[in-house]
Design a protein around this motif. Structure first.
Motif, PDB file in Angstrom:
ATOM      1  N   GLY A   1      -4.191   8.328  -0.269  1.00  0.00           N
ATOM      2  CA  GLY A   1      -3.547   6.969  -0.133  1.00  0.00           C
ATOM      3  C   GLY A   1      -2.243   6.852  -0.354  1.00  0.00           C
TER       4      GLY A   1
ATOM      5  N   LYS B   1      -3.190   3.088  -3.691  1.00  0.00           N
ATOM      6  CA  LYS B   1      -3.592   3.728  -2.810  1.00  0.00           C
ATOM      7  C   LYS B   1      -3.552   2.724  -1.576  1.00  0.00           C
TER       8      LYS B   1
ATOM      9  N   GLN C   1      -5.643  -0.578  -0.556  1.00  0.00           N
ATOM     10  CA  GLN C   1      -6.601   0.250  -0.020  1.00  0.00           C
ATOM     11  C   GLN C   1      -7.834  -0.446   0.724  1.00  0.00           C
TER      12      GLN C   1
END
Length: 589
Positions: free
Chosen positions: A320, A348, A366
């Protein structure tokens, strides 16, 4: 030459070599109405000067009224005519009519602008009369619609796409950059004007931008400037210098404006001559030199990123974090993490967009619910989110971000309850909502900004399909407080019913991933005006979910695939694996 096998009828509009030339043939004595109609349709596909032979199929009145340059209608295949006249009382009649039919897919207007269309039925009528001729009665067409009617293959043989260039408005002279305005001009000599290809391009440039682009660009040529009367051929000399004689409208132009005019010409002519034009000399109406500009000097006004632009690639690694593949390695260098919170922090990320100066980046969290903007050239702390989305499902949250050539950052929130397009001027400050009045109920699912900052490519979802459209970005208000809107959306890939990814690839071209009706996934190039280059379809690669291209067309095309990692495609080569683990690869922008 085959000597066995079946005899097959050959359509007048067959895909073939663009060097094939059709010569018009005059109607024979005693030609039947069928022969007159067929001869006229075929003659329209020739380079017949001023359509003199083509006009022999018309009555004198129809020839005087017919305007072949008014519009070019492009059909999927050559036009069909009815097998027999649709109005014919008896064999002694002096008037008959035929219907021309087909599937209309595009038009080219009198500005040479290409307009793709959702395929629609085409139907027009030709009326013939029997008149007295030198050798007795003869059939001629007396009622004919203006313009040319061509099948796609004939259109591609007869015309070529050319980018002419104008300056983006709303920028200081020090920041002036050129914007590509694609048009179609005739290969070889234009029958209507007698001009060769280079002269046609110069004439089109002098006439000004097409209507669609006109609100956001401007020409430095004085209004109404044209070529000196009688000029039909412009050819570089043995030193690759092109002399362009202008009329009196340009006589009083200052040196700075003249240099900008010459830059427009040099970029317009880049791909038109076998050898690169190294210098342009603009001439006054009396033949004296107005100004001289070398090709290297014109780079001052190059479209953003087209000359010496960034060639590094950026992607999200398996953990990430954002990594960079250094420039000048053609996609094969050793990746390295960027500086700052996107490279070494705890966040991330799922997607990244890098500013064109490669100093700043924007990254999605993310789960795509927050957008962060941070330096990637120096260490620092993770800032607060610049944009957040409240959508419940990840696929309804923020799109991957994109930067334009002016340094502004763009992102869309796909939240069905609060769908919006946002711009962060300079990549900082409060996000401004951008109006898109012509969405017609569609939702933005992906976006990419052109390097010139005046066009945006949007993937729009409505129902089951996703289409690609290009919008014009108009800015209003004082500098620093201007508001933007995206207007006049137009189809960029009407032949694809489901587009899954796209990226700009140069000044007026995009690479797209999508499917035709009932087809399989393909990667292909499309022009920003919606036309498809002859060599548009690229080698296949499986399950592409994202695509990345650079403004420099010599840099590799990068594809992010499901489960197989990232691949690259260099010109004239096959796809090669670059990274087994990694996703969301992008070029700056």
């Amino acid at each position: 030459m085959p000597v066995t096998g079946d005899v097959k009828a050959v359509d007048a509009s067959q895909p073939g070599d663009s060097q094939v030339q059709v010569y018009a043939v005059a109607p024979r004595d005693g030609a039947t109405p069928n022969e007159v109609v067929d001869g006229f349709l075929e003659s329209m596909t020739s380079d017949d000067s001023d359509f003199r032979t083509t006009r022999q199929y018309l009555t004198k009145r129809a020839s005087n009224n017919w305007k072949p340059g008014a519009v070019t209608t492009v059909l999927a295949k050559a036009p069909n005519r009815s097998d027999r006249p649709i109005h014919e009382s008896d064999r002694s009649t002096n008037e008959v009519s035929y219907t021309l039919t087909g599937e209309k897919v595009a038009t080219v207007d009198d500005q040479n602008a290409y307009q793709p269309l959702t395929p629609t039925d085409y139907s027009r009528t030709l009326q013939l009369v029997r008149q007295n001729g030198p050798d007795g009665k003869e059939w001629r067409i007396d009622l004919v619609p203006d313009g040319l009617v061509l099948g796609q293959s004939d259109f591609k043989r007869l015309y070529r796409s050319v980018n002419k260039f104008y300056f983006a408005t709303g920028r200081s002279e020090a920041q002036s950059t050129l914007v590509a305005d694609p048009v179609y001009i005739r290969n070889r000599t234009d029958p209507a004007t007698g001009m060769d290809t280079v002269t046609q391009a110069v004439r089109s440039l002098l006439r000004g931008p097409t209507d669609w682009l006109r609100p956001v660009v401007a020409s430095r040529f004085p209004a109404g400037t044209g070529l000196r009367k009688g000029v039909t051929s412009l050819t570089p000399d043995d030193r690759n210098v092109l002399k362009v004689p202008l009329d009196k409208k340009a006589d009083g132009t200052g040196q700075r404006s003249c240099r900008m005019m010459a830059s427009q010409l040099l970029f317009t002519l880049r791909d038109l001559t076998s050898a690169r034009v190294e210098q342009v000399e603009l001439q006054r109406s009396d033949g004296s030199a107005l100004c001289v500009l070398d090709a290297d000097q014109a780079e001052e006004y190059a479209p953003d990123g087209s000359s010496g632009g960034p060639d590094s690639q950026y992607f999200v690694d398996a953990k990430g974090h954002v990594e960079r593949i250094p420039g000048s390695t053609r996609g094969s260098g050793e990746p390295e993490r960027v500086a700052g919170p996107f490279g070494a922090g705890s966040l991330k990320v799922s997607a990244v967009g890098v500013a064109r100066d490669e100093q700043t980046a924007a990254a999605l969290s993310q789960h795509a619910d927050a957008l962060y903007v941070s330096s990637i050239a120096a260490d620092g702390e993770l800032p607060v989110p610049a944009v957040t989305s409240k959508a419940g499902r990840e696929e309804n949250r923020l799109t991957a971000p994109s930067w334009d050539g002016r340094g502004d950052l763009w992102v869309a929130d796909r939240d069905p309850g609060n769908s919006r397009l946002l711009r962060l001027a300079g990549g900082t400050g409060k996000p401004q909502e951008v109006t898109v009045p012509s969405l017609d109920g569609s939702r933005i699912t992906a976006l990419r900004l052109s390097s010139d900052g005046v066009r945006i490519a949007l993937l729009l979802t409505n129902g089951d399909g996703t289409t690609l459209k290009i919008g014009r970005i108009e800015r209003h208000g004082p500098q620093g407080k201007e508001k933007a809107s995206v207007v006049d959306l137009r189809q960029a890939a009407p032949q694809l019913v489901d587009v899954t990814a796209m990226s700009w690839s140069g000044g007026s071209r995009l690479v797209v991933v999508g499917k035709e009706q009932g087809g399989v996934q393909q990667v292909r190039y499309v022009q920003a005006d919606g036309s498809t280059p002859s060599s548009g379809v690229l080698p296949g690669v499986n399950q592409v979910r994202a695509i990345a291209a650079a403004d420099d067309e010599q840099l590799p095309l990068m594809a992010d695939t499901v489960g197989e990692g990232i691949f690259k495609l260099l010109p004239g080569d096959n796809w090669q694996s670059v990274l087994k683990e990694g996703s969301a690869l992008v070029y700056p922008g």
